[in-house]
Design a protein around this motif. Structure first.
Motif, short mmCIF file in Angstrom:
data_model
loop_
_atom_site.label_atom_id
_atom_site.label_comp_id
_atom_site.label_asym_id
_atom_site.label_seq_id
_atom_site.Cartn_x
_atom_site.Cartn_y
_atom_site.Cartn_z
N LEU A 1 0.82 -1.21 0.00
CA LEU A 1 0.00 0.00 0.00
C LEU A 1 0.85 1.26 0.00
O LEU A 1 0.50 2.26 -0.62
N ALA A 2 1.99 1.21 0.68
CA ALA A 2 2.86 2.38 0.79
C ALA A 2 3.45 2.80 -0.56
O ALA A 2 3.88 3.94 -0.72
N LEU A 3 3.45 1.93 -1.54
CA LEU A 3 3.99 2.23 -2.87
C LEU A 3 2.99 2.92 -3.79
O LEU A 3 3.32 3.29 -4.91
N ILE A 4 1.77 3.10 -3.32
CA ILE A 4 0.67 3.58 -4.16
C ILE A 4 0.35 5.05 -3.88
O ILE A 4 0.40 5.50 -2.75
N ARG A 5 -0.02 5.76 -4.96
CA ARG A 5 -0.59 7.10 -4.85
C ARG A 5 -2.04 7.00 -5.35
O ARG A 5 -2.30 6.33 -6.34
N VAL A 6 -2.94 7.69 -4.66
CA VAL A 6 -4.36 7.68 -5.01
C VAL A 6 -4.74 9.07 -5.50
O VAL A 6 -4.39 10.07 -4.89
N LYS A 7 -5.47 9.09 -6.62
CA LYS A 7 -5.96 10.37 -7.16
C LYS A 7 -7.48 10.29 -7.25
O LYS A 7 -8.03 9.31 -7.78
N VAL A 8 -8.14 11.32 -6.74
CA VAL A 8 -9.60 11.39 -6.76
C VAL A 8 -10.01 12.65 -7.53
O VAL A 8 -9.58 13.75 -7.19
N ASN A 9 -10.83 12.46 -8.55
CA ASN A 9 -11.44 13.58 -9.27
C ASN A 9 -12.90 13.62 -8.83
O ASN A 9 -13.61 12.61 -8.93
N TYR A 10 -13.33 14.77 -8.34
CA TYR A 10 -14.68 14.88 -7.79
C TYR A 10 -15.27 16.24 -8.07
O TYR A 10 -14.58 17.15 -8.54
N GLN A 11 -16.54 16.36 -7.77
CA GLN A 11 -17.23 17.64 -7.91
C GLN A 11 -18.17 17.84 -6.74
O GLN A 11 -18.66 16.88 -6.16
N ASP A 12 -18.40 19.10 -6.42
CA ASP A 12 -19.35 19.40 -5.36
C ASP A 12 -20.76 19.47 -5.94
O ASP A 12 -20.96 19.23 -7.15
N ILE A 13 -21.72 19.78 -5.13
CA ILE A 13 -23.12 19.78 -5.58
C ILE A 13 -23.41 20.94 -6.55
O ILE A 13 -24.46 20.95 -7.19
N TYR A 14 -22.47 21.89 -6.67
CA TYR A 14 -22.63 23.00 -7.60
C TYR A 14 -21.85 22.76 -8.89
O TYR A 14 -21.69 23.66 -9.69
N GLU A 15 -21.35 21.53 -9.06
CA GLU A 15 -20.61 21.09 -10.24
C GLU A 15 -19.23 21.73 -10.37
O GLU A 15 -18.66 21.76 -11.46
N ASN A 16 -18.68 22.26 -9.27
CA ASN A 16 -17.29 22.72 -9.26
C ASN A 16 -16.41 21.49 -9.19
O ASN A 16 -16.60 20.65 -8.31
N LYS A 17 -15.44 21.37 -10.09
CA LYS A 17 -14.61 20.17 -10.16
C LYS A 17 -13.29 20.36 -9.42
O LYS A 17 -12.71 21.44 -9.45
N PHE A 18 -12.85 19.28 -8.76
CA PHE A 18 -11.62 19.29 -7.96
C PHE A 18 -10.86 17.99 -8.19
O PHE A 18 -11.42 17.00 -8.64
N SER A 19 -9.60 18.03 -7.83
CA SER A 19 -8.77 16.83 -7.90
C SER A 19 -7.84 16.85 -6.70
O SER A 19 -7.31 17.90 -6.33
#
Length: 103
Positions: A73-91
């Motif tokens: 697990l320590a060798l892994i990087r996790v990336k999450v792409n998401y948006q809020d309820i107003y459709e603003n996108k984040f990563s």
């Protein structure tokens, strides 16, 4: 976390990006719980909820087996792409090297 919509979840190991943690870990994918989020399957998080990306019951595992899981697990990087309820996108991206803190 929440409320938000997770649009995609990816994992990087050894410079390669994968859509599913089961592609990254050398363990039998039936031996642990994992979550898949991609272009087809989105995940909605309600207010004050969380999402488990990986979970494994290690109560019957030896210390060496548990440490092997932590090392992988320590060798892994996790990336999450998401948006809020107003459709603003984040990563957001985070390494999992903190799994070695008890190693």
């Amino acid at each position: 976390m929440g409320p938000l919509i997770i649009n995609s979840l990816s994992f990087t190991k050894g410079g390669k990006e994968y859509a599913n943690i089961a592609e990254v870990l050398p363990f039998n994918k039936r031996s642990y719980m994992h979550t898949i989020v991609d272009d087809v399957v989105k995940k909605v998080l309600l207010p004050n909820t969380e999402m488990k990306v990986f979970a494994k019951n290690v109560t019957m595992s030896t210390t060496e087996e548990t440490n092997a899981i932590r090392r992988e697990l320590a060798l892994i990087r996790v990336k999450v792409n998401y948006q809020d309820i107003y459709e603003n996108k984040f990563s957001i991206e985070r390494g999992l090297e903190w799994f070695l803190r008890y190693h």
